[in-house]
Motif scaffolding. Structure first.
Motif, mmCIF file in Angstrom:
data_model
loop_
_atom_site.group_PDB
_atom_site.id
_atom_site.type_symbol
_atom_site.label_atom_id
_atom_site.label_comp_id
_atom_site.label_asym_id
_atom_site.label_seq_id
_atom_site.Cartn_x
_atom_site.Cartn_y
_atom_site.Cartn_z
ATOM 1 N N GLN A 3 20.106 3.201 4.046
ATOM 2 C CA GLN A 3 19.385 1.945 3.989
ATOM 3 C C GLN A 3 18.452 1.812 5.190
ATOM 4 O O GLN A 3 17.336 1.344 5.078
ATOM 5 C CB GLN A 3 20.404 0.827 3.966
ATOM 6 C CG GLN A 3 19.795 -0.527 3.778
ATOM 7 C CD GLN A 3 20.567 -1.546 4.543
ATOM 8 O OE1 GLN A 3 21.733 -1.340 4.843
ATOM 9 N NE2 GLN A 3 19.936 -2.632 4.871
ATOM 10 N N ARG A 7 14.528 1.314 5.044
ATOM 11 C CA ARG A 7 13.886 0.186 5.685
ATOM 12 C C ARG A 7 12.734 0.604 6.526
ATOM 13 O O ARG A 7 11.652 0.071 6.465
ATOM 14 C CB ARG A 7 14.893 -0.461 6.627
ATOM 15 C CG ARG A 7 15.582 -1.569 5.992
ATOM 16 C CD ARG A 7 16.276 -2.225 7.107
ATOM 17 N NE ARG A 7 17.155 -3.204 6.566
ATOM 18 C CZ ARG A 7 17.914 -3.954 7.323
ATOM 19 N NH1 ARG A 7 17.920 -3.785 8.611
ATOM 20 N NH2 ARG A 7 18.660 -4.848 6.784
ATOM 21 N N GLN A 397 24.193 -4.561 -3.205
ATOM 22 C CA GLN A 397 22.839 -5.106 -3.273
ATOM 23 C C GLN A 397 21.757 -4.040 -3.292
ATOM 24 O O GLN A 397 20.659 -4.272 -3.744
ATOM 25 C CB GLN A 397 22.609 -5.994 -2.046
ATOM 26 C CG GLN A 397 23.269 -7.326 -2.131
ATOM 27 C CD GLN A 397 22.273 -8.367 -2.556
ATOM 28 O OE1 GLN A 397 21.087 -8.135 -2.589
ATOM 29 N NE2 GLN A 397 22.766 -9.531 -2.918
ATOM 30 N N ASP A 398 22.066 -2.854 -2.776
ATOM 31 C CA ASP A 398 21.001 -1.877 -2.565
ATOM 32 C C ASP A 398 20.662 -1.059 -3.788
ATOM 33 O O ASP A 398 19.556 -0.560 -3.904
ATOM 34 C CB ASP A 398 21.402 -0.911 -1.443
ATOM 35 C CG ASP A 398 21.272 -1.561 -0.103
ATOM 36 O OD1 ASP A 398 20.404 -2.438 0.018
ATOM 37 O OD2 ASP A 398 22.031 -1.209 0.805
ATOM 38 N N LEU A 403 12.550 -2.502 -0.999
ATOM 39 C CA LEU A 403 11.888 -3.335 -0.002
ATOM 40 C C LEU A 403 10.386 -3.243 -0.199
ATOM 41 O O LEU A 403 9.840 -2.146 -0.304
ATOM 42 C CB LEU A 403 12.278 -2.873 1.400
ATOM 43 C CG LEU A 403 13.718 -3.182 1.794
ATOM 44 C CD1 LEU A 403 14.129 -2.373 2.997
ATOM 45 C CD2 LEU A 403 13.896 -4.654 2.070
ATOM 46 N N PRO A 426 12.641 -7.887 0.845
ATOM 47 C CA PRO A 426 13.294 -7.285 -0.317
ATOM 48 C C PRO A 426 12.721 -7.843 -1.619
ATOM 49 O O PRO A 426 12.199 -8.961 -1.654
ATOM 50 C CB PRO A 426 14.758 -7.676 -0.153
ATOM 51 C CG PRO A 426 14.751 -8.871 0.707
ATOM 52 C CD PRO A 426 13.544 -8.775 1.578
ATOM 53 N N ALA B 208 14.990 -14.122 1.223
ATOM 54 C CA ALA B 208 15.739 -12.881 1.435
ATOM 55 C C ALA B 208 17.142 -13.148 1.961
ATOM 56 O O ALA B 208 17.851 -12.230 2.349
ATOM 57 C CB ALA B 208 14.981 -11.981 2.393
ATOM 58 N N TYR B 211 20.018 -11.188 0.528
ATOM 59 C CA TYR B 211 19.951 -9.769 0.886
ATOM 60 C C TYR B 211 20.469 -9.534 2.301
ATOM 61 O O TYR B 211 21.190 -8.586 2.561
ATOM 62 C CB TYR B 211 18.501 -9.301 0.764
ATOM 63 C CG TYR B 211 18.261 -7.886 1.230
ATOM 64 C CD1 TYR B 211 18.523 -6.817 0.390
ATOM 65 C CD2 TYR B 211 17.809 -7.631 2.518
ATOM 66 C CE1 TYR B 211 18.324 -5.519 0.817
ATOM 67 C CE2 TYR B 211 17.606 -6.340 2.946
ATOM 68 C CZ TYR B 211 17.863 -5.291 2.083
ATOM 69 O OH TYR B 211 17.671 -4.011 2.521
ATOM 70 N N ARG B 214 24.778 -10.189 4.198
ATOM 71 C CA ARG B 214 25.948 -9.313 4.348
ATOM 72 C C ARG B 214 25.996 -8.619 5.704
ATOM 73 O O ARG B 214 27.031 -8.123 6.115
ATOM 74 C CB ARG B 214 25.959 -8.274 3.239
ATOM 75 C CG ARG B 214 24.803 -7.363 3.380
ATOM 76 C CD ARG B 214 24.425 -6.718 2.103
ATOM 77 N NE ARG B 214 23.101 -6.209 2.303
ATOM 78 C CZ ARG B 214 22.733 -4.963 2.054
ATOM 79 N NH1 ARG B 214 23.588 -4.133 1.545
ATOM 80 N NH2 ARG B 214 21.510 -4.578 2.284
#
Lengths: 474, 346
Positions: A3, A7, A397-398, A403, A426, B208, B211, B214
């Motif tokens: 991640q 990013r 979530q990913d 993004l 995102p 966001a 997102y 967490r």
């Protein structure tokens, strides 16, 4: 770790902009490109069928340059986000497949399915977050299976021996159960409907991937076990091309008419003097609310509050469109969602995808809206076409998120002192199924817990995984 | 729905009205133009302006200072409220000011009385605002540990001083996520300040929040006012942040000086609120055109300034007197009122 890398890549990537107006312009140019590629059913030379083991799908498609260039245009369009949004993606994918099935000489049904799968892999890899593309690949595969099966089941004994019996079974899941032993899976739903003896046999037949089950003769159990157990989709089936193209055209019509079907439910969902809250812009929500508002005579009088959905503020577009239609519309900032929720009767959301557990992958910020509604016991209604129904579901979530360029959040012209600040933008939110009260789809109103059942209506179990990226989410 | 709230009229014309002191006129302009924002900044600026008024005041013959001064100040306060509806912090500060003036002994000569009032105003700013902020920072940094990821919303001067103090006190390495929202985007200023201090910052918009949540371990938010039912009135969007943090089982800590505590109770964000300039909502991103919005009679823009975070989303209130659960807010208010009546020092 992954991640973090992702990013950084996004933060530093300044070239890919995702500004609303730009996309619309590019989409139009994409469409005009596509129009010049009309369906071409003629092919020169001596074309060969597709063999997945020995050739690359692009090399094979070179025999039909128009289809190949259509594929390339779509792949590039997806990568550059010139084609974006579930509806556009689905539509272009199905168009491509109709031409592929119609124009190419693919050999047997099995070879066609291989070609569809290989093309599907390319499309999914081009933009994994556009889940509608994968959905349409699965629908096309399902259509081919279905047409192939029904060609034999409807035929005389010569074509499909025991297969004839599958016609007597009207349940779609059962007839599908008969068709897909090729992958070597026993199907839980098929077995559930059979007798215990049949279940055992059927399971074995499916697992072994042979035609043993067929030996039981024209019985329910034999069929469920998969008399096509060893189906290689290799028999010749003269009408297959015509039938598949017709079915894909039906699918295109379904896509086109979907909003019309959904908005028929509008007046049953909204009553007079309600206050409706919605988030961002969506053509489906727009059509739905306008249908509820109706004309001067039969129209309902209700108010709509639109949360703007920063940073792109697509809500403004929806608000203007609704206000032009004469609906009493109020624009609020996203931050005022909780404050306003106390006066809201219903929340109507659109979505990017519906996932297997009944949850949503929706526009970034929708989760907060759904949570606020849940907090104050305001019903959340999701209006969506079922082409957005995706057989995968995220564990986090990913998996399905990406993004976007941070430029929309903070422009690059901003002060140098912000240089060390990480800026994130995102694209989507995952909304768990317990926050959604109702789905209004082209199949009518559904509850989230029923969504998984629809998967069997649209997709074949063996087609769930198209690209390697699907495996982690299946 | 919002007919009970006054629509923001923008910057009032600068007309010299009657007895209004120039310092108040200048301040009113700063309020309405948004040059001075934030509960603390507005309260301090107001007290400083009133201090100037007191210093320039002279009692007319045959009048008593405490009576006449109070009467003179009233239209000035009203002028400020006309410029922008007053915050709870301003209301409380004004109440304290009136209390100071009323208690000024009539026997004192005028110059001494004025000096004593000015001193008391200074003392109020010092003890209830400046030192209170220091004390809160001292308290709050004990909650920051090595490896924490702290989320904050918008820009609160108090939270800013807490985070800067934590960095300077070397409370281990921590990271800050700044959630911001249109149209204010005050969080940009905070991220500038914090990154200048060397704190790693992440900046996201409110959309966001799901997102980013967490990654978070603790939430620090500033408050505009604490209601006596334990609810927090704060910048619009705070309730969204608190709700999302609660759904992730994170502690939500509100930093609030006690002079912002308020005896009122409030259940939702609509009964009391303030409306901002509606045009601020229009943005370039969606091809914003003010005239296009105004041409549509059925299209309205609503720009709320505050929202109310219900007590269930408040884990802790950090005050200069220590940490409080939100249920203890009315207890503290009662205690403070009792002491004030007895004129005790804090």
């Amino acid at each position: 770790m992954l991640q973090q890398c992702q990013r950084k890549a996004t933060c530093r990537c300044s070239t890919v902009q995702n500004r609303g107006c730009g996309v619309i312009g590019m989409e139009q140019s994409y469409r005009s490109n596509m129009r010049s590629l009309s369906v071409d059913y003629s092919h020169g030379g001596k074309p060969t069928g597709f063999d997945v083991a020995s050739m690359d799908v692009r090399a094979w498609l070179q025999q039909w340059p128009r289809v190949l260039s259509q594929l390339e245009t779509l792949v590039v369009g997806l990568k550059r986000r010139q084609v974006s949004g579930p509806y556009n993606c689905a539509q272009f994918t199905v168009e491509l497949y109709r031409n592929l099935v119609g124009s190419c000489k693919w050999g047997t049904a099995g070879q066609l399915m291989d070609a569809v799968r290989e093309v599907g892999k390319e499309l999914v890899a081009a933009k994994p977050s556009e889940l509608a593309v994968g959905n349409m690949v699965r629908r096309v595969l399902y259509i081919i299976r279905d047409e192939y099966e029904s060609a034999f089941s409807a035929g005389d004994g010569s074509g499909g021996g025991q297969a004839a019996t599958s016609a007597s079974l009207t349940s779609p899941s059962a007839s599908r159960g008969g068709g897909g032993g090729g992958g070597g899976h026993g199907r839980a739903n098929s077995r559930g409907e059979s007798t215990p003896r049949g279940a055992a046999t059927g399971g074995a037949g499916g697992a072994a991937g042979t035609a043993e089950g067929g030996g039981l003769g024209p019985s329910l159990t034999g069929m469920l076990g998969g008399q096509f157990g060893a189906t290689d989709f290799g028999r010749s089936c003269p009408d297959l091309r015509q039938n598949v193209v017709a079915s894909i055209s039906e699918l295109m019509t379904e896509l086109r008419d979907m909003r019309g079907v959904i908005k028929e439910h509008a007046k049953d969902t909204i009553h007079a003097n309600e206050v409706i809250l919605t988030f961002g812009n969506s053509a489906t929500v727009d059509a739905f609310l306008k249908a509820a508002a109706g004309g001067a005579k039969d129209g309902l009088n209700f108010r709509v509050i639109v949360a703007e959905a920063a940073p792109l503020c697509s809500g403004h577009v929806l608000a203007k469109s609704l206000a032009k239609h004469g609906i009493d519309t109020t624009v609020i900032s996203d931050s005022a969602v909780f404050a306003m929720m106390a006066r809201v009767n219903k929340v109507i959301l659109s979505t990017h995808a519906v996932v297997a557990n009944g949850g949503l992958i929706a526009l970034n910020g929708s989760h907060a809206v759904a949570l606020a509604a849940n907090d104050l016991s305001v019903p959340v209604v999701c209006v969506t076409g079922l082409f957005k129904l995706c057989p995968l579901f995220p564990h986090d979530q990913d998996t399905f998120n990406c993004l976007l360029s941070p430029a929309a959040v903070m422009s690059f012209k901003d002060k140098d002192s912000m240089r060390n600040v990480e800026v994130l933008n995102p694209a989507y939110d995952y909304i768990p199924p317990n926050l959604v009260d109702l789905y209004i789809t082209n199949m009518g109103g559904l509850q989230p817990s029923y969504i998984y059942r629809l998967l069997a209506e649209y997709y074949h179990r063996d087609d769930l995984i198209i690209s390697p990226s699907d495996e982690q989410a299946s | 729905m919002f007919s009970h709230l006054e629509q923001n009229r923008g910057v009032l014309p600068l007309t010299s009205k009657g007895d209004i002191h120039p310092a108040i006129l200048a301040l009113g302009r700063k309020y309405s133009s948004g040059e001075v924002t934030g509960a603390t900044a507005r309260a301090v600026a107001m007290l400083m302006a009133f201090k100037q008024v007191v210093m320039d005041y002279s009692t007319p013959p045959d009048k008593m200072l405490s009576w006449d001064l109070d009467k003179r100040l009233r239209p000035m306060m009203q002028y400020l409220i006309d410029c922008r509806p007053h915050s709870v912090s301003m209301g409380n500060a004004h109440k304290a000011l009136r209390n100071i003036i009323a208690k000024s002994p009539p026997s004192l000569p005028e110059e001494e009385a004025k000096a004593s009032i000015v001193d008391k105003i200074k003392e109020f700013i010092n003890t209830r605002i400046t030192l209170a902020a220091n004390e809160i920072a001292k308290n709050a940094i004990t909650k920051i540990r090595d490896g924490d990821v702290i989320l904050t919303y918008g820009r609160s001067s108090l939270v800013e001083s807490v985070l800067v103090a934590a960095q300077q006190a070397k409370r281990g390495s921590f990271r800050v996520i700044i959630v911001d929202s249109r149209p204010g985007v005050e969080g940009r200023q905070l991220s500038e300040t914090l990154s200048a201090e060397g704190i790693p910052c992440t900046y996201v918009l409110l959309t966001a929040i799901s997102y980013i949540m967490r990654e978070v371990t603790k939430v620090f938010i500033g408050a505009s006012a604490m209601m006596s039912n334990g609810a927090v009135l704060s910048r619009v969007g705070t309730a969204v942040v608190a709700m999302m943090a609660r759904s992730h089982n994170l502690p939500i800590m509100f930093c609030c000086e006690t002079y912002k505590f308020c005896e009122r109770v409030q259940l939702d964000s609509i009964v009391y609120n303030e409306l901002g300039q509606p045009d601020d909502l229009i943005s370039d991103a969606s091809g914003g055109d003010v005239d296009e919005f105004k041409a549509l009679p059925s299209l309205k823009l609503l720009n709320l300034r505050y929202d109310l975070t219900p007590i269930k989303y408040v884990t802790l209130v950090i005050t200069e007197f220590g940490f409080l659960p939100p249920t203890s807010v009315p207890v503290l208010i009662r205690e403070m009122t009792r002491r004030e009546d007895k004129d005790e020092k804090y």
